[in-house]
Design an enzyme around this catalytic site. Structure first.
Site, short mmCIF file in Angstrom:
data_model
loop_
_atom_site.label_atom_id
_atom_site.label_comp_id
_atom_site.label_asym_id
_atom_site.label_seq_id
_atom_site.Cartn_x
_atom_site.Cartn_y
_atom_site.Cartn_z
N GLY A 77 -21.93 -15.26 8.80
CA GLY A 77 -22.48 -15.13 10.15
C GLY A 77 -23.69 -14.23 10.12
N CYS A 128 -18.64 -13.79 2.95
CA CYS A 128 -19.66 -12.91 3.50
C CYS A 128 -19.16 -12.24 4.79
CB CYS A 128 -20.96 -13.69 3.72
SG CYS A 128 -22.40 -12.64 4.04
N TYR A 129 -19.70 -12.62 5.95
CA TYR A 129 -19.23 -12.06 7.21
C TYR A 129 -17.73 -12.28 7.37
CZ TYR A 129 -19.01 -11.31 12.31
OH TYR A 129 -18.70 -10.85 13.57
N HIS A 145 -22.07 -16.21 -1.51
CA HIS A 145 -21.93 -17.54 -0.93
C HIS A 145 -21.68 -18.57 -2.03
CE1 HIS A 145 -23.11 -16.72 3.27
NE2 HIS A 145 -23.81 -15.74 2.74
N GLU A 158 -20.88 -21.60 -1.60
CA GLU A 158 -21.20 -22.95 -1.14
C GLU A 158 -22.63 -23.38 -1.43
OE1 GLU A 158 -22.01 -20.30 2.50
OE2 GLU A 158 -20.75 -20.31 0.71
N ASP A 160 -25.97 -46.11 8.66
CA ASP A 160 -24.84 -45.73 9.52
C ASP A 160 -24.28 -46.94 10.26
OD1 ASP A 160 -25.41 -43.17 8.67
OD2 ASP A 160 -26.50 -42.62 10.48
N LYS A 211 -23.18 -37.74 6.26
CA LYS A 211 -24.07 -38.81 5.80
C LYS A 211 -23.79 -39.20 4.35
CE LYS A 211 -27.97 -41.16 6.79
NZ LYS A 211 -28.26 -41.85 8.06
#
Length: 521
Positions: free
Chosen positions: A65, A92-93, A178, A180, A236, A377
């Site tokens: 955050g 993190c946060y 992080h 990710e 899509d 996606k």
């Protein structure tokens, strides 16, 4: 009496919930969990412990955050969430919030830590089979200065003595960095260790499983009723249509509104793929003249967009009326659409319909079928591959609904469309030949409706310029101009000028987003 074992729950019945505390990487965390073939949902940090328990999650991840945990108005967590006994990872946060709620200490550093950092990993289920020396991505000012009672420190960096901690008895884990982001090279392995080893999440979220489950859901929703789908030519709507066709067959009719604003051969590809290869019932509406008449003399880009969207709706409505009693409408709503519709406070509170087909009006009185509503996606593309869709359609770069009308800067005419279509075809051919197509988020040609002096042979020319736009991006929120090799650019420029009548100059757009946008209009 024989007793058969119950079938395992569908992946979305036991999700990994990512609690969004407003971090820039929150959506990316959910995507990385799915990359590990585990179903995840991004939800608001405001969910109570009871609301979370009701979702029956396998695990929780508390996102990063932007705020200090001590800042006024900083996002909070229902402290009872940490008492649910659900394996939880704070990032993190999220780690700082977890530490503070459990009685640890969090303080603001004199020096913030942003970017790549060398970290030392200790013994932990999170770091199983990973080298102890790691490069990780930090982005914080506050730090945990004392872990909660019962937790032990498992990683450190030069500026952050407590870069990770864990309380295995309660299933609580925190990392200050992080995992990710790609800048933490082993970050995905850390997430997999948490998902597989700590939470026991099965890697069952696969394209084949998605198809099987969506087919069952579509059949249950639609029954024997008729269904209509508006095909745009994009991945899509195409994947959504194929899923519905797999589920209910000829109960589906696809309507392809060919507005004459697509790239070279794309309309033919759509017709051949659906009508020829998959044998999906298809209505091909050739409406180029109708759209060009509406666009004649219009130069304002927003007006162009509105005209194309409105006319698409009118044509689609006319075809729907001709088909008679149609109860259901297929839309290619994605999970990112659902998230972005959730408002500023999170993603679960306010979900509205996303009208992928160009803003279809509510008074059409059809129920929506949204088979991609749970997918990002990249997952849609993988499902498309699993369904046997041609690679060229599955990996087609994003293309705007108003098509080439907003890549002509000025009045849209048939002549200018033909010039731009031919120039773009050369560009796409050379980008593919150079093996760059999948590396680029978008690559396209732009035709400014101006002319400049040139010379070809011994004659003076007065012709259009073509601008090449190519960018790299993760999600189109930001983008950088692509560093295409000079020899490729030279080939593209020479071919366009030599092969496309009416063009005597090629330019390259070297602007990033921000400050520019990806499209010119």
């Amino acid at each position: 009496m024989l007793v058969f074992p119950a079938s395992p729950p569908a992946p979305e019945e036991r999700p990994v919930l990512v609690l969004d505390f407003g971090g820039q990487y929150s959506q990316l965390i959910a995507r990385r969990v799915r990359d590990a073939r585990v179903y995840s949902e991004l939800v608001s940090h405001r969910l109570t412990a009871d609301q979370i328990r009701a979702k029956n999650p396998l695990a929780l991840i508390l996102s990063g955050g932007p705020a200090s945990v001590y800042a006024e108005g900083a996002p909070e967590l229902d402290s009872a969430v940490l008492e649910l006994g659900i394996p939880t990872l704070g990032i993190c946060y999220g780690m700082q919030l977890m530490a503070r709620e459990l009685g640890g200490e969090v303080e603001s550093n004199d020096v913030s830590e942003y970017g790549k950092t060398d970290a030392e990993l200790g013994e932990s289920a999170l770091f199983h089979n990973l080298p102890p020396e790691q490069v990780v991505w930090m982005s914080h000012r506050d730090s945990v200065t004392a872990p909660p009672a019962g937790a032990r420190v498992t990683a450190s960096s030069p500026s952050t003595p407590i870069a990770a901690f864990e309380d295995t008895a309660r299933g609580l884990y925190g990392v200050q960095f992080h995992p990710e982001v790609v800048h933490t090279p082993d970050g995905q392995e850390i997430l997999k260790n948490f998902l597989y080893d700590v939470a026991g999440a099965p890697p069952s979220w696969t394209p084949a499983a998605v198809i099987e489950e969506q087919v069952e859901r579509i059949r249950a929703q639609v029954g024997s009723e008729r269904v209509i789908c508006g095909l745009s030519g994009g991945v899509d709507s195409a994947v959504a249509a194929l899923l519905v066709y797999k589920a209910v067959g000829d109960q589906l009719t696809c309507v392809f509104v060919d507005h004459g604003l697509m790239r070279e051969n794309e309309a033919e590809q759509v017709v051949e793929t659906f009508g020829g290869h998959f044998h999906v019932p298809l209505v091909h509406v050739r409406a180029e003249d109708r759209f060009l008449t509406k666009l004649a003399g219009v130069t304002d880009p927003e007006t162009k967009r509105k005209i194309v969207g409105e006319e698409f709706i009118r044509v689609f409505e006319e075809e729907a009326d001709r088909l008679g009693d149609v109860r259901f409408l297929v839309q290619g709503t994605l999970y990112s659409d659902v998230i972005e519709s959730g408002g500023d406070d999170g993603v679960a509170a306010k979900i509205k319909s996303h009208h992928n087909v160009g803003g279809l009006p509510d008074d059409m009185e059809m129920d929506l079928v949204e088979p991609l509503r749970l997918l990002f996606k990249d997952e849609v593309r993988r499902v498309g591959e699993e369904l046997g869709m041609p690679e060229r359609m599955v990996w087609r770069q994003p293309f705007p609904g108003p098509g080439l009308s907003i890549r002509i800067i000025g009045d849209v005419t048939k002549e200018r469309l033909e010039i731009l279509r031919a120039a773009d075809a050369v560009l796409q051919e050379e980008i593919r030949r150079a093996g760059l197509y999948r590396d680029l988020w978008q690559s396209f040609a732009v035709l400014p409706a101006i002319k400049s002096v040139g010379v070809q042979g011994d004659e003076r020319t007065y012709a259009y310029p073509v601008v090449i736009r190519a960018v790299t991006s993760e999600d189109a929120m930001t983008a950088d101009w692509a560093r295409i090799p000079y020899d490729v650019l030279e080939t593209i420029s020479n071919r366009i000028i030599n092969e496309v009548p009416g063009v005597n100059r090629v330019a390259l757009d070297l602007s990033s987003k921000p400050p520019a946008t990806i499209e010119w209009e």
